[in-house]
Motif scaffolding. Structure first.
Motif, PDB file in Angstrom:
ATOM      1  N   CYS A  38       0.899  -5.530  -7.255  1.00 27.75           N
ATOM      2  CA  CYS A  38       1.650  -6.683  -6.763  1.00 27.75           C
ATOM      3  C   CYS A  38       3.092  -6.671  -7.263  1.00 27.75           C
ATOM      4  O   CYS A  38       4.020  -6.979  -6.503  1.00 27.75           O
ATOM      5  N   ILE A  39       3.300  -6.319  -8.506  1.00 25.34           N
ATOM      6  CA  ILE A  39       4.672  -6.233  -9.029  1.00 25.34           C
ATOM      7  C   ILE A  39       5.444  -5.158  -8.272  1.00 25.34           C
ATOM      8  O   ILE A  39       6.601  -5.358  -7.900  1.00 25.34           O
ATOM      9  N   THR A  40       4.800  -4.035  -7.995  1.00 24.31           N
ATOM     10  CA  THR A  40       5.441  -2.966  -7.226  1.00 24.31           C
ATOM     11  C   THR A  40       5.766  -3.434  -5.810  1.00 24.31           C
ATOM     12  O   THR A  40       6.866  -3.183  -5.305  1.00 24.31           O
ATOM     13  N   ALA A  41       4.827  -4.131  -5.172  1.00 27.87           N
ATOM     14  CA  ALA A  41       5.043  -4.612  -3.802  1.00 27.87           C
ATOM     15  C   ALA A  41       6.173  -5.640  -3.727  1.00 27.87           C
ATOM     16  O   ALA A  41       6.836  -5.763  -2.699  1.00 27.87           O
ATOM     17  N   ALA A  42       6.414  -6.363  -4.818  1.00 25.92           N
ATOM     18  CA  ALA A  42       7.436  -7.412  -4.836  1.00 25.92           C
ATOM     19  C   ALA A  42       8.812  -6.903  -5.250  1.00 25.92           C
ATOM     20  O   ALA A  42       9.768  -7.677  -5.277  1.00 25.92           O
ATOM     21  N   VAL A  65       0.223 -14.291  -8.158  1.00 31.51           N
ATOM     22  CA  VAL A  65       1.563 -14.847  -7.942  1.00 31.51           C
ATOM     23  C   VAL A  65       2.502 -14.024  -8.817  1.00 31.51           C
ATOM     24  O   VAL A  65       2.251 -13.853 -10.011  1.00 31.51           O
ATOM     25  N   VAL A  66       3.547 -13.495  -8.201  1.00 33.52           N
ATOM     26  CA  VAL A  66       4.545 -12.715  -8.932  1.00 33.52           C
ATOM     27  C   VAL A  66       5.801 -13.576  -9.059  1.00 33.52           C
ATOM     28  O   VAL A  66       6.284 -14.123  -8.064  1.00 33.52           O
ATOM     29  N   THR A  67       6.310 -13.696 -10.275  1.00 34.15           N
ATOM     30  CA  THR A  67       7.474 -14.531 -10.553  1.00 34.15           C
ATOM     31  C   THR A  67       8.525 -13.710 -11.296  1.00 34.15           C
ATOM     32  O   THR A  67       8.188 -12.867 -12.125  1.00 34.15           O
ATOM     33  N   GLY A  68       9.784 -13.972 -10.985  1.00 34.58           N
ATOM     34  CA  GLY A  68      10.887 -13.307 -11.664  1.00 34.58           C
ATOM     35  C   GLY A  68      12.210 -13.714 -11.043  1.00 34.58           C
ATOM     36  O   GLY A  68      12.275 -14.666 -10.267  1.00 34.58           O
ATOM     37  N   LYS A  69      13.264 -12.989 -11.363  1.00 35.30           N
ATOM     38  CA  LYS A  69      14.585 -13.267 -10.803  1.00 35.30           C
ATOM     39  C   LYS A  69      14.659 -12.706  -9.386  1.00 35.30           C
ATOM     40  O   LYS A  69      14.199 -11.589  -9.122  1.00 35.30           O
ATOM     41  N   ALA A  70      15.244 -13.487  -8.490  1.00 36.75           N
ATOM     42  CA  ALA A  70      15.441 -13.027  -7.118  1.00 36.75           C
ATOM     43  C   ALA A  70      16.236 -11.726  -7.145  1.00 36.75           C
ATOM     44  O   ALA A  70      17.192 -11.591  -7.918  1.00 36.75           O
ATOM     45  N   HIS A  71      15.847 -10.773  -6.331  1.00 40.05           N
ATOM     46  CA  HIS A  71      16.536  -9.480  -6.287  1.00 40.05           C
ATOM     47  C   HIS A  71      18.021  -9.688  -6.010  1.00 40.05           C
ATOM     48  O   HIS A  71      18.403 -10.289  -5.020  1.00 40.05           O
ATOM     49  N   GLY A  72      18.826  -9.245  -6.937  1.00 40.72           N
ATOM     50  CA  GLY A  72      20.273  -9.359  -6.797  1.00 40.72           C
ATOM     51  C   GLY A  72      20.810 -10.756  -7.055  1.00 40.72           C
ATOM     52  O   GLY A  72      21.993 -11.000  -6.849  1.00 40.72           O
ATOM     53  N   GLY A  73      19.984 -11.665  -7.513  1.00 46.21           N
ATOM     54  CA  GLY A  73      20.445 -13.034  -7.756  1.00 46.21           C
ATOM     55  C   GLY A  73      20.091 -13.506  -9.148  1.00 46.21           C
ATOM     56  O   GLY A  73      19.639 -12.743  -9.991  1.00 46.21           O
ATOM     57  N   SER A  78       9.210 -16.959  -6.830  1.00 50.33           N
ATOM     58  CA  SER A  78       7.842 -16.437  -6.867  1.00 50.33           C
ATOM     59  C   SER A  78       7.453 -15.968  -5.479  1.00 50.33           C
ATOM     60  O   SER A  78       8.094 -16.314  -4.481  1.00 50.33           O
ATOM     61  N   THR A  79       6.405 -15.180  -5.425  1.00 46.49           N
ATOM     62  CA  THR A  79       5.812 -14.782  -4.157  1.00 46.49           C
ATOM     63  C   THR A  79       4.307 -14.656  -4.359  1.00 46.49           C
ATOM     64  O   THR A  79       3.843 -14.409  -5.469  1.00 46.49           O
ATOM     65  N   ILE A  80       3.587 -14.849  -3.288  1.00 45.41           N
ATOM     66  CA  ILE A  80       2.133 -14.711  -3.328  1.00 45.41           C
ATOM     67  C   ILE A  80       1.779 -13.298  -2.884  1.00 45.41           C
ATOM     68  O   ILE A  80       2.349 -12.771  -1.933  1.00 45.41           O
ATOM     69  N   CYS A  81       0.823 -12.702  -3.578  1.00 51.37           N
ATOM     70  CA  CYS A  81       0.428 -11.319  -3.304  1.00 51.37           C
ATOM     71  C   CYS A  81      -1.062 -11.238  -3.015  1.00 51.37           C
ATOM     72  O   CYS A  81      -1.875 -11.863  -3.695  1.00 51.37           O
ATOM     73  N   ALA A  82      -1.396 -10.436  -2.010  1.00 55.86           N
ATOM     74  CA  ALA A  82      -2.788 -10.133  -1.691  1.00 55.86           C
ATOM     75  C   ALA A  82      -2.991  -8.627  -1.853  1.00 55.86           C
ATOM     76  O   ALA A  82      -2.222  -7.827  -1.312  1.00 55.86           O
ATOM     77  N   THR A  87      -8.585  -0.825   0.254  1.00 57.00           N
ATOM     78  CA  THR A  87      -7.504   0.161   0.382  1.00 57.00           C
ATOM     79  C   THR A  87      -6.647   0.270  -0.874  1.00 57.00           C
ATOM     80  O   THR A  87      -5.891   1.209  -1.022  1.00 57.00           O
ATOM     81  N   LYS A  88      -6.760  -0.748  -1.760  1.00 60.89           N
ATOM     82  CA  LYS A  88      -5.981  -0.804  -3.001  1.00 60.89           C
ATOM     83  C   LYS A  88      -4.478  -0.904  -2.735  1.00 60.89           C
ATOM     84  O   LYS A  88      -3.657  -0.468  -3.521  1.00 60.89           O
ATOM     85  N   LYS A  89      -4.117  -1.516  -1.609  1.00 61.81           N
ATOM     86  CA  LYS A  89      -2.712  -1.744  -1.266  1.00 61.81           C
ATOM     87  C   LYS A  89      -2.416  -3.231  -1.360  1.00 61.81           C
ATOM     88  O   LYS A  89      -3.252  -4.063  -1.032  1.00 61.81           O
ATOM     89  N   ALA A  90      -1.209  -3.541  -1.813  1.00 59.83           N
ATOM     90  CA  ALA A  90      -0.796  -4.928  -1.982  1.00 59.83           C
ATOM     91  C   ALA A  90       0.278  -5.293  -0.964  1.00 59.83           C
ATOM     92  O   ALA A  90       1.100  -4.466  -0.591  1.00 59.83           O
ATOM     93  N   GLU A  91       0.249  -6.557  -0.550  1.00 56.49           N
ATOM     94  CA  GLU A  91       1.276  -7.116   0.324  1.00 56.49           C
ATOM     95  C   GLU A  91       1.728  -8.436  -0.275  1.00 56.49           C
ATOM     96  O   GLU A  91       0.917  -9.165  -0.845  1.00 56.49           O
ATOM     97  N   VAL A  92       3.023  -8.715  -0.132  1.00 58.47           N
ATOM     98  CA  VAL A  92       3.544  -9.987  -0.638  1.00 58.47           C
ATOM     99  C   VAL A  92       4.047 -10.833   0.517  1.00 58.47           C
ATOM    100  O   VAL A  92       4.407 -10.320   1.582  1.00 58.47           O
ATOM    101  N   GLY A  93       4.078 -12.139   0.269  1.00 62.42           N
ATOM    102  CA  GLY A  93       4.647 -13.074   1.226  1.00 62.42           C
ATOM    103  C   GLY A  93       6.136 -13.199   0.980  1.00 62.42           C
ATOM    104  O   GLY A  93       6.747 -12.357   0.329  1.00 62.42           O
ATOM    105  N   GLY A  94       6.693 -14.275   1.470  1.00 59.87           N
ATOM    106  CA  GLY A  94       8.123 -14.510   1.306  1.00 59.87           C
ATOM    107  C   GLY A  94       8.464 -15.107  -0.042  1.00 59.87           C
ATOM    108  O   GLY A  94       7.598 -15.406  -0.863  1.00 59.87           O
TER     109      GLY A  94
END
Length: 107
Positions: A38-42, A65-73, A78-82, A87-94
């Motif tokens: 999830c951290i990688t996907a975000a 839920v992945v939380t941190g500084k907005a990329h470049g900001g 935060s974003t929600i990750c599934a 398949t062991k693949k992660a996807e994040v929301g907005g």
């Protein structure tokens, strides 16, 4: 007869303890896999993200839920990750603004 019953009870308790420990180890490994994926996907959305992982997820997905500084900001987002268990693949929301949702990861 009593000896046989005592041995059976001891063996049963031993296997139950081993199964519980093994299960705890498996859930710990699962949580680490979900967090890493999830951290990688975000990464394009969140810099230096930290994940808070649902300990069990759903039947089909690991959830976090992945939380941190907005990329470049500078804002915290935060974003929600599934994480698909098959398949062991992660996807994040907005991006979710910090004032709407912040997960506080353990340090």
């Amino acid at each position: 007869m009593r000896t046989t019953l005592a041995i059976a009870t001891i063996l049963s308790a031993t296997f139950a303890i081993e199964a519980h420990a093994s299960s705890d180890d498996a859930w710990g490994a699962f949580s680490k896999d979900v967090s890493k994926a999830c951290i990688t996907a975000a990464k394009g959305l969140i810099d230096n993200g930290k994940a808070v992982v649902d300990p069990f997820g759903s039947q089909s997905y690991g959830l976090a839920v992945v939380t941190g500084k907005a990329h470049g900001g500078k804002a915290t987002v935060s974003t929600i990750c599934a994480y698909d268990k098959k398949t062991k693949k992660a996807e994040v929301g907005g991006e979710i603004p910090g004032e709407q949702l912040i997960a506080k990861p353990a340090k």
